[in-house]
Design a protein around this motif. Sequence first.
Motif, PDB file in Angstrom:
ATOM      1  N   PRO A 146       1.169  -0.939   0.033  1.00 38.12           N
ATOM      2  CA  PRO A 146      -0.287  -0.031  -0.096  1.00 38.12           C
ATOM      3  C   PRO A 146       0.991   1.250   0.252  1.00 38.12           C
ATOM      4  O   PRO A 146       1.859   1.773   0.551  1.00 38.12           O
ATOM      5  N   ILE A 147      -0.060   2.539  -0.886  1.00 38.11           N
ATOM      6  CA  ILE A 147       0.806   3.539  -0.661  1.00 38.11           C
ATOM      7  C   ILE A 147       1.106   4.196   0.769  1.00 38.11           C
ATOM      8  O   ILE A 147       2.122   5.036   1.178  1.00 38.11           O
ATOM      9  N   HIS A 148       0.648   3.812   1.356  1.00 29.56           N
ATOM     10  CA  HIS A 148       1.120   4.517   2.990  1.00 29.56           C
ATOM     11  C   HIS A 148       1.871   3.409   4.161  1.00 29.56           C
ATOM     12  O   HIS A 148       2.157   4.566   4.605  1.00 29.56           O
ATOM     13  N   LEU A 149       2.727   3.069   3.165  1.00 39.19           N
ATOM     14  CA  LEU A 149       3.077   2.285   3.764  1.00 39.19           C
ATOM     15  C   LEU A 149       5.156   2.674   2.732  1.00 39.19           C
ATOM     16  O   LEU A 149       5.858   2.032   3.588  1.00 39.19           O
ATOM     17  N   THR A 150       5.099   3.470   2.195  1.00 42.92           N
ATOM     18  CA  THR A 150       5.643   4.161   1.720  1.00 42.92           C
ATOM     19  C   THR A 150       6.967   4.770   3.218  1.00 42.92           C
ATOM     20  O   THR A 150       6.198   5.227   3.383  1.00 42.92           O
ATOM     21  N   PRO A 151       7.717   4.477   3.437  1.00 45.48           N
ATOM     22  CA  PRO A 151       9.253   5.102   4.197  1.00 45.48           C
ATOM     23  C   PRO A 151       9.629   6.302   3.964  1.00 45.48           C
ATOM     24  O   PRO A 151       9.074   7.281   2.936  1.00 45.48           O
ATOM     25  N   GLU A 152       9.033   7.017   4.964  1.00 42.33           N
ATOM     26  CA  GLU A 152       8.967   8.094   4.512  1.00 42.33           C
ATOM     27  C   GLU A 152      10.100   8.883   4.930  1.00 42.33           C
ATOM     28  O   GLU A 152      11.364   8.600   5.345  1.00 42.33           O
ATOM     29  N   GLN A 153      10.541  10.888   4.669  1.00 40.99           N
ATOM     30  CA  GLN A 153      12.123  10.929   4.534  1.00 40.99           C
ATOM     31  C   GLN A 153      12.284  11.849   5.424  1.00 40.99           C
ATOM     32  O   GLN A 153      12.337  12.889   4.787  1.00 40.99           O
ATOM     33  N   PRO A 154      11.759  11.591   7.063  1.00 38.32           N
ATOM     34  CA  PRO A 154      11.821  14.048   7.997  1.00 38.32           C
ATOM     35  C   PRO A 154      13.666  14.233   7.860  1.00 38.32           C
ATOM     36  O   PRO A 154      14.723  12.890   7.385  1.00 38.32           O
ATOM     37  N   SER A 155      13.379  14.827   7.516  1.00 37.58           N
ATOM     38  CA  SER A 155      14.703  15.885   7.922  1.00 37.58           C
ATOM     39  C   SER A 155      15.260  15.588   8.990  1.00 37.58           C
ATOM     40  O   SER A 155      14.849  15.401  10.132  1.00 37.58           O
ATOM     41  N   CYS A 156      16.574  15.216   8.550  1.00 40.89           N
ATOM     42  CA  CYS A 156      18.162  15.219   9.476  1.00 40.89           C
ATOM     43  C   CYS A 156      18.274  16.559  10.726  1.00 40.89           C
ATOM     44  O   CYS A 156      18.882  16.645  10.282  1.00 40.89           O
ATOM     45  N   ASP A 157      17.077  17.494  10.325  1.00 35.88           N
ATOM     46  CA  ASP A 157      17.084  18.626  11.867  1.00 35.88           C
ATOM     47  C   ASP A 157      16.873  18.502  12.808  1.00 35.88           C
ATOM     48  O   ASP A 157      16.792  20.052  13.615  1.00 35.88           O
ATOM     49  N   HIS A 183       1.211   0.133  16.084  1.00 36.71           N
ATOM     50  CA  HIS A 183       1.275   1.477  16.453  1.00 36.71           C
ATOM     51  C   HIS A 183       0.030   2.355  16.134  1.00 36.71           C
ATOM     52  O   HIS A 183       0.826   2.917  15.009  1.00 36.71           O
ATOM     53  N   SER A 184      -1.034   2.405  16.625  1.00 36.66           N
ATOM     54  CA  SER A 184      -1.550   3.201  14.962  1.00 36.66           C
ATOM     55  C   SER A 184      -1.094   4.740  15.133  1.00 36.66           C
ATOM     56  O   SER A 184      -0.746   5.570  16.463  1.00 36.66           O
ATOM     57  N   GLY A 185      -0.793   5.114  14.095  1.00 35.89           N
ATOM     58  CA  GLY A 185      -0.700   6.419  13.413  1.00 35.89           C
ATOM     59  C   GLY A 185       0.963   6.729  13.627  1.00 35.89           C
ATOM     60  O   GLY A 185       1.441   7.918  12.837  1.00 35.89           O
ATOM     61  N   ALA A 186       1.148   5.258  13.831  1.00 33.08           N
ATOM     62  CA  ALA A 186       3.203   5.702  13.531  1.00 33.08           C
ATOM     63  C   ALA A 186       3.668   5.595  12.017  1.00 33.08           C
ATOM     64  O   ALA A 186       2.458   5.082  10.972  1.00 33.08           O
ATOM     65  N   LYS A 187       4.693   6.413  12.011  1.00 33.98           N
ATOM     66  CA  LYS A 187       5.270   6.122  10.661  1.00 33.98           C
ATOM     67  C   LYS A 187       6.860   5.186  10.206  1.00 33.98           C
ATOM     68  O   LYS A 187       6.911   4.582  11.895  1.00 33.98           O
ATOM     69  N   PHE A 188       7.129   4.536   9.421  1.00 30.93           N
ATOM     70  CA  PHE A 188       8.574   4.266   9.329  1.00 30.93           C
ATOM     71  C   PHE A 188       9.338   5.154   8.604  1.00 30.93           C
ATOM     72  O   PHE A 188       8.890   5.579   7.477  1.00 30.93           O
ATOM     73  N   THR A 189      10.705   4.809   8.505  1.00 31.92           N
ATOM     74  CA  THR A 189      11.502   5.510   7.566  1.00 31.92           C
ATOM     75  C   THR A 189      12.574   4.541   7.408  1.00 31.92           C
ATOM     76  O   THR A 189      12.500   3.153   8.037  1.00 31.92           O
TER      77      THR A 189
END
Length: 257
Positions: free
Chosen positions: A155-166, A195-201
């Motif tokens: 699913p598209i919602h499982l596409t890894p996030e790309q958070p800034s290293c800021d 983990h409802s609402g969590a993201k992954f990278t």
Amino acid sequence: MLGLLILGLIAAVVVFFVGSKSKDAQPSAASEAAGTSTVTLTQQPSTTKVTRTEVETEVDEASVDPCSQDVIEAQTWNFERFAVNDCQNGWMVGGTPQTDAIGLYQWNGEKWQRYEADGETFTGFDCYDFKSLRDQGAPEVILEQVGECKTRSFPIHLTPEQPSCDGRNVLIVESVIVHPGEDADKEIAQALGRHSGAKFTSPGQCSSLRAEAEGGKVYPVYYDFGRDASAMCQRKAEIGGNGRTLNNSADFSDPCE
């Protein structure tokens, strides 16, 4: 001579009366026999009563409500505690609350039986052939509570996030380690389901995130709190996890400690 005649007459009279008495007794015996026959016939209603009782029992069994609390509690479940999510028209969804031990059940006329799943979703949960369930009369409200077997996809919602290293604050609640040959999609999806609402990278998105461990790639599952370190630490106190700032300084320290 006269005396003999008188005795003869008396004997004749006695014989006459004795014979009449015997004839009168025969109808009485017949009546008694007939009376015995009548007693036998009066037992027939007893047989009719037994038959009626059996019919009533069948009606009672047919009127049992499978969804009643008494019927459900009478079942032998392989659970420490069993709770019903929904029960309608001979179909039930239930199991141990707040666990993966939730299943679909069907009433077979005598007891509830677990309905075997038709497959497994990419997240590792049971799924069912909805067409088959509908053909068997499963209500839509029951179908809404179980998974439908579909073509396996990412699913598209499982596409890894790309958070800034800021320097942003994240709470890592699970690190999914995927070894060569293992299904990364499935492992990550299962973790996100916990983990409802969590993201992954992706592994090593920032140098403050491990890229590998135990011979496998590490996919961090996290909640993003941006610049609010206080909120992150409060959440950590509630659910656990590891606080981290996303940086490229290889700083693995936890701001909450």
